[in-house]
Design a protein around this motif. Structure first.
Motif, mmCIF file in Angstrom:
data_model
loop_
_atom_site.group_PDB
_atom_site.id
_atom_site.type_symbol
_atom_site.label_atom_id
_atom_site.label_comp_id
_atom_site.label_asym_id
_atom_site.label_seq_id
_atom_site.Cartn_x
_atom_site.Cartn_y
_atom_site.Cartn_z
ATOM 1 N N ARG A 1 0.826 -1.211 0.000
ATOM 2 C CA ARG A 1 0.000 0.000 0.000
ATOM 3 C C ARG A 1 0.857 1.256 0.000
ATOM 4 O O ARG A 1 0.477 2.278 -0.580
ATOM 5 C CB ARG A 1 -0.919 0.004 1.225
ATOM 6 C CG ARG A 1 -1.995 -1.048 1.203
ATOM 7 C CD ARG A 1 -3.012 -0.773 2.304
ATOM 8 N NE ARG A 1 -4.043 -1.778 2.346
ATOM 9 C CZ ARG A 1 -5.212 -1.618 2.943
ATOM 10 N NH1 ARG A 1 -5.494 -0.472 3.547
ATOM 11 N NH2 ARG A 1 -6.116 -2.576 2.939
ATOM 12 N N LEU A 2 1.972 1.176 0.705
ATOM 13 C CA LEU A 2 2.863 2.326 0.789
ATOM 14 C C LEU A 2 3.694 2.519 -0.477
ATOM 15 O O LEU A 2 4.259 3.589 -0.688
ATOM 16 C CB LEU A 2 3.803 2.158 1.987
ATOM 17 C CG LEU A 2 3.195 2.364 3.372
ATOM 18 C CD1 LEU A 2 4.071 1.726 4.435
ATOM 19 C CD2 LEU A 2 3.036 3.855 3.644
ATOM 20 N N GLY A 3 3.788 1.456 -1.268
ATOM 21 C CA GLY A 3 4.632 1.524 -2.455
ATOM 22 C C GLY A 3 6.114 1.441 -2.121
ATOM 23 O O GLY A 3 6.951 2.033 -2.813
ATOM 24 N N VAL A 4 6.427 0.699 -1.043
ATOM 25 C CA VAL A 4 7.829 0.523 -0.647
ATOM 26 C C VAL A 4 8.102 -0.964 -0.495
ATOM 27 O O VAL A 4 7.183 -1.784 -0.465
ATOM 28 C CB VAL A 4 8.137 1.256 0.683
ATOM 29 C CG1 VAL A 4 7.847 2.745 0.555
ATOM 30 C CG2 VAL A 4 7.340 0.653 1.850
ATOM 31 N N SER A 5 9.366 -1.305 -0.366
ATOM 32 C CA SER A 5 9.701 -2.701 -0.129
ATOM 33 C C SER A 5 9.394 -3.053 1.321
ATOM 34 O O SER A 5 9.334 -2.187 2.198
ATOM 35 C CB SER A 5 11.185 -2.951 -0.423
ATOM 36 O OG SER A 5 11.987 -2.320 0.554
ATOM 37 N N HIS A 6 9.214 -4.355 1.555
ATOM 38 C CA HIS A 6 8.946 -4.832 2.906
ATOM 39 C C HIS A 6 10.073 -4.437 3.857
ATOM 40 O O HIS A 6 9.841 -4.091 5.022
ATOM 41 C CB HIS A 6 8.789 -6.355 2.859
ATOM 42 C CG HIS A 6 8.194 -6.945 4.093
ATOM 43 N ND1 HIS A 6 8.633 -8.137 4.620
ATOM 44 C CD2 HIS A 6 7.197 -6.529 4.914
ATOM 45 C CE1 HIS A 6 7.930 -8.423 5.704
ATOM 46 N NE2 HIS A 6 7.056 -7.460 5.906
ATOM 47 N N ALA A 7 11.295 -4.434 3.339
ATOM 48 C CA ALA A 7 12.456 -4.144 4.173
ATOM 49 C C ALA A 7 12.440 -2.710 4.693
ATOM 50 O O ALA A 7 12.981 -2.430 5.772
ATOM 51 C CB ALA A 7 13.746 -4.392 3.388
ATOM 52 N N VAL A 8 11.816 -1.806 3.944
ATOM 53 C CA VAL A 8 11.787 -0.401 4.370
ATOM 54 C C VAL A 8 11.075 -0.264 5.708
ATOM 55 O O VAL A 8 11.509 0.489 6.589
ATOM 56 C CB VAL A 8 11.106 0.476 3.299
ATOM 57 C CG1 VAL A 8 10.808 1.870 3.851
ATOM 58 C CG2 VAL A 8 12.002 0.579 2.069
ATOM 59 N N ILE A 9 9.980 -0.989 5.877
ATOM 60 C CA ILE A 9 9.242 -0.922 7.147
ATOM 61 C C ILE A 9 10.135 -1.331 8.299
ATOM 62 O O ILE A 9 10.175 -0.675 9.349
ATOM 63 C CB ILE A 9 7.982 -1.813 7.089
ATOM 64 C CG1 ILE A 9 6.971 -1.245 6.085
ATOM 65 C CG2 ILE A 9 7.354 -1.949 8.486
ATOM 66 C CD1 ILE A 9 5.733 -2.085 5.919
ATOM 67 N N TYR A 10 10.910 -2.390 8.107
ATOM 68 C CA TYR A 10 11.731 -2.913 9.195
ATOM 69 C C TYR A 10 13.047 -2.172 9.372
ATOM 70 O O TYR A 10 13.804 -2.471 10.294
ATOM 71 C CB TYR A 10 11.937 -4.407 9.002
ATOM 72 C CG TYR A 10 10.643 -5.157 9.231
ATOM 73 C CD1 TYR A 10 10.022 -5.140 10.478
ATOM 74 C CD2 TYR A 10 10.006 -5.829 8.199
ATOM 75 C CE1 TYR A 10 8.830 -5.785 10.693
ATOM 76 C CE2 TYR A 10 8.802 -6.486 8.410
ATOM 77 C CZ TYR A 10 8.221 -6.452 9.660
ATOM 78 O OH TYR A 10 7.030 -7.088 9.870
ATOM 79 N N ARG A 11 13.311 -1.203 8.511
ATOM 80 C CA ARG A 11 14.413 -0.287 8.797
ATOM 81 C C ARG A 11 13.970 0.783 9.796
ATOM 82 O O ARG A 11 14.793 1.390 10.466
ATOM 83 C CB ARG A 11 14.924 0.348 7.499
ATOM 84 C CG ARG A 11 15.795 -0.571 6.669
ATOM 85 C CD ARG A 11 16.692 0.188 5.733
ATOM 86 N NE ARG A 11 15.949 0.776 4.618
ATOM 87 C CZ ARG A 11 15.752 0.175 3.451
ATOM 88 N NH1 ARG A 11 16.245 -1.046 3.255
ATOM 89 N NH2 ARG A 11 15.083 0.771 2.490
#
Length: 209
Positions: free
Chosen positions: A42-52
């Motif tokens: 939904r955010l248009g980012v990779s999954h890894a971005v959230i966990y950064r």
């Protein structure tokens, strides 16, 4: 075939705020069982971005709790309940009108209900705040009004005031969980609810002493 648009670079703080704000909307709609991979999409980012920005899903949920619940609590409410220059009925009416203005919204109600169903423990923590800062002081103030000996509120006394609290909050449940109509003028509805409860509270509380 054209390539997808490049994702706009954002400052670290702005990206964290964007993730948090979208997580609030996402969990309100999907509950905390919603997957962070879907949130990333939904955010248009990779999954890894959230966990950064958040160590894990639990850390993200904790920030959602702080954002939606903790930061909205007003210390002035506690002062209001203790203000004996007003009648207890006036204090409770003012509190619940302000409380309704603060919490009667889609994200607040939906997250509160869904987290309780999934045993995340957030409602228990929030209700403990309501109990210690509003319910128990209100019982003590009514005991004072009735000339009863000061003491710690009993469970039965607290339940009388939980009944009032639940009656007010049920308006929000009807609107945001059951999607049924409620009165447009929430403030006057809340005031009438408090006034309807007060005579019964004053009768019942001395019987529990």
């Amino acid at each position: 075939m054209s390539s997808p648009p490049r994702r706009k670079n954002m400052r670290w703080e702005d990206r964290g705020r964007q993730i948090l704000e979208e997580a609030v909307r996402f969990f309100a709609e999907c509950g905390f069982e919603g997957q962070t991979r879907e949130l990333a999409k939904r955010l248009g980012v990779s999954h890894a971005v959230i966990y950064r920005h958040f160590d894990n899903k639990e850390a993200l949920i904790e920030r959602v709790y702080e954002h939606v619940y903790t930061r909205r609590w007003r210390s002035s409410w506690e002062e209001l309940i203790a203000d004996r220059s007003l009648t207890l009925e006036e204090r409770l009416i003012r509190f619940y009108r302000e409380y309704a203005d603060c919490v009667f919204e889609y994200e607040w109600v939906r997250i509160f209900i869904s987290s309780g169903l999934k045993s995340y423990g957030l409602p228990e923590r929030y209700l403990a705040i309501i109990r210690s800062r509003i319910i128990r002081p209100a019982v003590a103030e009514m005991r004072h009004d009735l000339g009863l000996v000061p003491r710690l509120p009993s469970e039965a006394e607290e339940e009388l005031f939980w009944g009032l609290h639940g009656a007010v909050f049920y308006l929000a449940i009807r609107k945001y969980v059951y999607a049924t109509d409620i009165p447009e003028d929430i403030g006057n509805t809340v005031s009438r609810t408090v006034r309807a409860f007060m005579p019964g509270l004053r009768i019942q509380l001395p019987l529990l002493d």
